[in-house]
Structures are given as C-alpha cells and as structure tokens.
Design an enzyme around this catalytic site. Structure first.
Site, short mmCIF file in Angstrom:
data_model
loop_
_atom_site.label_atom_id
_atom_site.label_comp_id
_atom_site.label_asym_id
_atom_site.label_seq_id
_atom_site.Cartn_x
_atom_site.Cartn_y
_atom_site.Cartn_z
N LYS A 141 -14.26 39.16 -31.38
CA LYS A 141 -14.19 38.16 -30.26
C LYS A 141 -15.42 37.38 -30.18
O LYS A 141 -15.63 36.22 -30.29
CB LYS A 141 -13.80 39.10 -28.95
CG LYS A 141 -13.35 38.20 -27.90
CD LYS A 141 -12.90 38.90 -26.50
CE LYS A 141 -12.89 38.40 -25.67
NZ LYS A 141 -13.55 39.13 -24.38
N SER A 142 -16.57 38.17 -30.34
CA SER A 142 -17.88 37.21 -30.07
C SER A 142 -18.23 36.48 -31.04
O SER A 142 -18.73 35.39 -31.03
CB SER A 142 -18.90 38.59 -29.94
OG SER A 142 -18.97 39.29 -28.59
N ARG A 193 -18.47 32.35 -31.27
CA ARG A 193 -19.83 31.61 -31.87
C ARG A 193 -19.55 30.81 -33.08
O ARG A 193 -20.22 29.55 -33.03
CB ARG A 193 -20.88 32.63 -31.85
CG ARG A 193 -21.34 33.28 -30.64
CD ARG A 193 -22.19 34.77 -30.78
NE ARG A 193 -22.68 35.01 -29.40
CZ ARG A 193 -21.86 35.54 -28.49
NH1 ARG A 193 -20.87 35.69 -28.55
NH2 ARG A 193 -22.63 35.81 -27.48
N SER A 226 -28.08 40.07 -21.29
CA SER A 226 -26.92 39.19 -21.29
C SER A 226 -26.97 38.59 -22.59
O SER A 226 -27.50 37.28 -22.78
CB SER A 226 -26.93 38.37 -20.12
OG SER A 226 -25.58 37.62 -20.38
N SER A 248 -29.54 42.54 -26.45
CA SER A 248 -28.18 42.53 -26.32
C SER A 248 -27.86 41.74 -27.76
O SER A 248 -28.73 41.67 -28.56
CB SER A 248 -28.09 41.28 -25.17
OG SER A 248 -28.62 40.03 -25.57
N ASP A 272 -19.49 46.83 -22.80
CA ASP A 272 -18.04 46.50 -23.01
C ASP A 272 -17.48 47.62 -23.29
O ASP A 272 -16.27 47.97 -22.74
CB ASP A 272 -17.84 45.28 -24.22
CG ASP A 272 -18.19 44.18 -23.78
OD1 ASP A 272 -18.34 43.87 -22.54
OD2 ASP A 272 -18.38 43.23 -24.59
N ARG A 306 -15.73 46.69 -12.92
CA ARG A 306 -15.05 47.62 -13.55
C ARG A 306 -15.78 49.23 -12.95
O ARG A 306 -14.93 50.31 -13.33
CB ARG A 306 -15.62 47.64 -14.99
CG ARG A 306 -14.66 46.24 -15.51
CD ARG A 306 -15.40 46.02 -17.05
NE ARG A 306 -14.39 45.07 -17.82
CZ ARG A 306 -14.63 44.45 -18.76
NH1 ARG A 306 -15.93 44.55 -19.29
NH2 ARG A 306 -13.83 43.42 -19.28
#
Length: 434
Positions: A15-16, A20, A169, A195, A319, A350
């Site tokens: 996904k990341s 990008r 982050s 990160s 995550d 969460r």
C-alpha cells in the site's frame, strides 16, 4: 483449532509503495509505469485525486506471467507543476496517506484546493500536516478541531525548510519532502526515530545517518524528476495477518511469496522471532531498491507474551500493533504496550478499539493513555459475539484472524472494510484452510 497450509503469491501489493509510486509519477517528467499496483480502496483514492487534478492516469489488469492478474498503472506528467485547479473538493475517502502527502504537493501549486474524506478521516488530526507547510509559507486552514477539510491556497514560492520531525511519521516526512521538491534551494528533514523510508528510496534522496542515530534527509528543490518504472512487492503489513493465522493455527505452515522486507516495515518479524515464533526468511533479493523475499511461518505452541514499549520498536510496528496485540492475547492471554499514543489517531482510536473488543470476549484489560495491558486469558467464548470494527480495516482483520484460528464464532460489524487494504482477505483465508 484450525489448520492452515499453502503458498501465497496473492498478497495485496504494498500500500505504501503504491501510494508513493503514483504520487512520484505525477511529479516526474514523462511516462511512469507501475506494475502490481494495489487495488485497495486507499490507493484507488490516490489515483482518483490525481485524475481530479488533471494528471493522466490509466489503469489496466494484465497477466503477471505466473497465472495472476495484476494492476498496471500508467501515469503521464510534465513535472512538478503539471496539476490543474480542481473544480470541487478532492475526495480522499478513508486514506490519510492520500490527504497528507497530497497536501505537500498542493501547497506548492498556484491555486486553491480542498482535501476532504469520509467520516473517519475527517476526524483525524491534520495540524501536523499544516505546521511544517505553514513554516514553508503555505496558506493552509483546518477546522477549529485541527481536522479536515484541509483548505490550501498554494504558492509557487514555498521556502526551504530545516524540519525536526516531532513524532516518527512517514506521512509527515513524505509531505515535507514532496513540498520541498518545489522550493528553490536545499531543505533538510531531521528524523530522530526512523520511520518507513520508501519516499527517500524512491526519490533517490540523500540521507545521512549520524553517530547519535538521527537521520538527516536532504532535498534539493526544483530539480527535474525523471520518470521511471516501479514494481510493487507484496505488502508486509498484509503479510502480518497471514503470519498470525499460521502461528495461531494447528499444524499450520504457510509460505508468503515476494514480500517487501524493507527493515523499516518488518520490525514486527523481529518482535515475533524474539518471542519464539516459528518464522523464516528465504530467497532474499533486491527489486527496485527494496529488499524482497519469502516468509515461511509455522504453528507455534510456545509463543512468549509480547511486551512492546521501546519508542523505536513502537514506531516500526505501528500498523501491525492491533494484530500483534490480538495474536498475543489469544496465544498467551497476555500483552503489554506503552509509548503508542499514535495509535489513538489512526483510522480509529486503535487502543480503545482493541481493548473494547477484547473485553467483549472476556479478556481482562487495563487501558492507559499511551497503551494497554491484557492481564488474563479466558476460555474463548464460542457463542457468537459481535466485533465492532470502528470503520477500521486493521481492527476487522485482526479479530477475523483470531476467530478463524481459534474456531470462535465472531461476527464483524463491517466485513467490507477489509477491502481498504486487503480486498481478497477472506478468500485467501478460505484457500488456506485444510
């Protein structure tokens, strides 16, 4: 207990990296081709926003050569200022990555834009987005609560910045880097706690690792970005769910093929191995600057309770924490987490989501501002219980995995939310059942 066995080559594309690749493609000069792009709702939101900004985006399904059908995305752009003013608010749906990273680009465009999302995203904090961009000279307004809508009056005259990340982050780091690409001169991002580093790798940014463990990222603004192809590996965060399935199952063995093994993404594997999990890594190689390999997972009857508090470890597994918590609770009856305040600002709170659902199942928990403790394992309630998903894909999938492995009869309040990041989640579980 259920048995799960098989080889998996159909994990969702990362996904990341998909986010990008598309965003960098929109900034590059020429044609960017992306193989194995994610079909998840969040990544499709990024493509939709790019289209609404006038970027040419084509998406097709093509054979991968191994029997799979994958998404192939082609993006055409003329470079950093190829975007046109949108005629209406840009809908990011549930994707915080889309909203935050696109804010960095839109701050540098000479027009007004507005980023909005679904009910969940509109509650998430965006002050961390606005602060560095305002330091660069951007005109950004938020709601009184510091949330979306993010209204941006962009400028082509952004200033360079030396920015110390206040929290680890990758999204904030990326949006500052994307904005700095448009500034006239050199910018620097200072990152005390690492990160995920896909943005730096994919843009080829200079990085300096200081003796004190701090990383500096150097961005030279207004330099043309050449279009190049990207191949997206399997998502390691998605792999975590299948690993938990294998560990919790009985006499299970699952092989996960072609998974991204970027060190900033697989810290959870180290956590599990230290707790005694039966995990192995095979066939490691490099693809597109990212390490890729196969993960082998086998049932584990002697997993030690997970206790996570180190700031760097928390940042590295942020995550995967819901799945790690549920896995440890079901396998050992215990779990402990501290220094994870960031979990309260994800798609849901969460910490509250995991604790409330575990308590619903009879687990004894104690909640803190920055974490929680699971203090006792009950006999698993085999009567049907409803798990509240809080519109959060990771909460839904974490409890679905535990229910499947333990043979518990749990009903999810929203099964469909898994499609945000893992469209074939339930079908894949069924295919592994023996």
């Amino acid at each position: 207990m259920s048995v799960f066995q098989g080889e998996v080559s159909s994990l969702p594309p990362d996904k990341s990296i998909s986010h990008r690749a598309a965003i960098i493609g929109s900034l590059a000069e020429g044609t960017t081709e992306i193989t194995n792009f994610s079909g998840g709702f969040d990544n499709q939101s990024t493509l939709s926003v790019l289209r609404d900004l006038g970027i040419s985006v084509r998406q097709d399904e093509v054979p991968a050569g191994d029997g799979r059908i994958v998404r192939h995305v082609v993006i055409e752009s003329n470079g950093l200022w190829s975007f046109r003013e949108p005629s209406e608010p840009l809908m990011c749906n549930n994707s915080g990555s889309t909203m935050r990273m696109m804010a960095g680009i839109l701050a540098a465009q000479p027009f007004r834009s507005e980023l909005v999302g679904d009910a969940s995203l509109m509650k998430r904090p965006m002050k961390r987005v606005a602060d560095p961009l305002r330091m660069m000279g951007a005109d950004i307004s938020l709601s009184d609560a510091g949330t979306a809508p993010v209204v941006i009056n962009g400028t082509k005259d952004l200033k360079t910045i030396e920015y110390l990340l206040p929290v680890p982050s990758a999204q904030v780091k990326s949006l500052v880097a994307l904005a700095a690409l448009h500034a006239d001169g050199q910018s620097k991002i200072i990152e005390p706690i690492r990160s995920r580093d896909h943005t730096e790798l994919m843009l080829g940014l200079e990085t300096i690792d200081r003796p004190d463990g701090v990383r500096e990222i150097i961005i030279d603004g207004r330099k043309p970005i050449a279009a190049k192809p990207f191949k997206v590996p399997a998502d390691p965060s998605a792999a975590c769910f299948m690993i938990a399935l294998g560990l919790l199952g009985e006499r299970s063995e699952i092989v996960l093929r072609d998974v991204c093994l970027n060190p900033t993404r697989v810290a959870y594997i180290d956590v599990l191995q230290e707790a005694g999990a039966g995990l192995g890594i095979e066939n490691v190689r490099s693809e597109g600057g990212e390490p890729v390999g196969d993960i082998v997972v086998r049932s584990c009857s002697s997993l030690a309770p997970l206790r996570i508090s180190d700031h760097a470890v928390v940042a590295g597994v942020i995550d995967e924490l819901p799945m790690l918590a549920v896995l440890s609770a079901f396998a050992t009856g215990e779990f402990e987490l501290h220094n994870a305040t960031e979990l309260r600002t994800k798609e849901s709170d969460r910490i509250e989501a995991v604790v409330s659902n575990l308590e619903r199942l009879g687990f004894a928990c104690e909640q803190y501002p920055d974490g929680f403790v699971v203090k006792g394992r009950p006999t698993v309630n085999r009567e049907e219980a409803v798990i509240e998903c809080f519109d959060d894909h990771r909460i839904a999938m974490s409890f679905a995995i535990a229910a499947e492995a333990a043979g518990a009869s749990l009903r999810l309040s929203d099964r469909e939310v898994a499609g945000v990041s893992f469209p074939n989640f339930f079908a894949l579980i069924e295919s592994l059942k023996q």
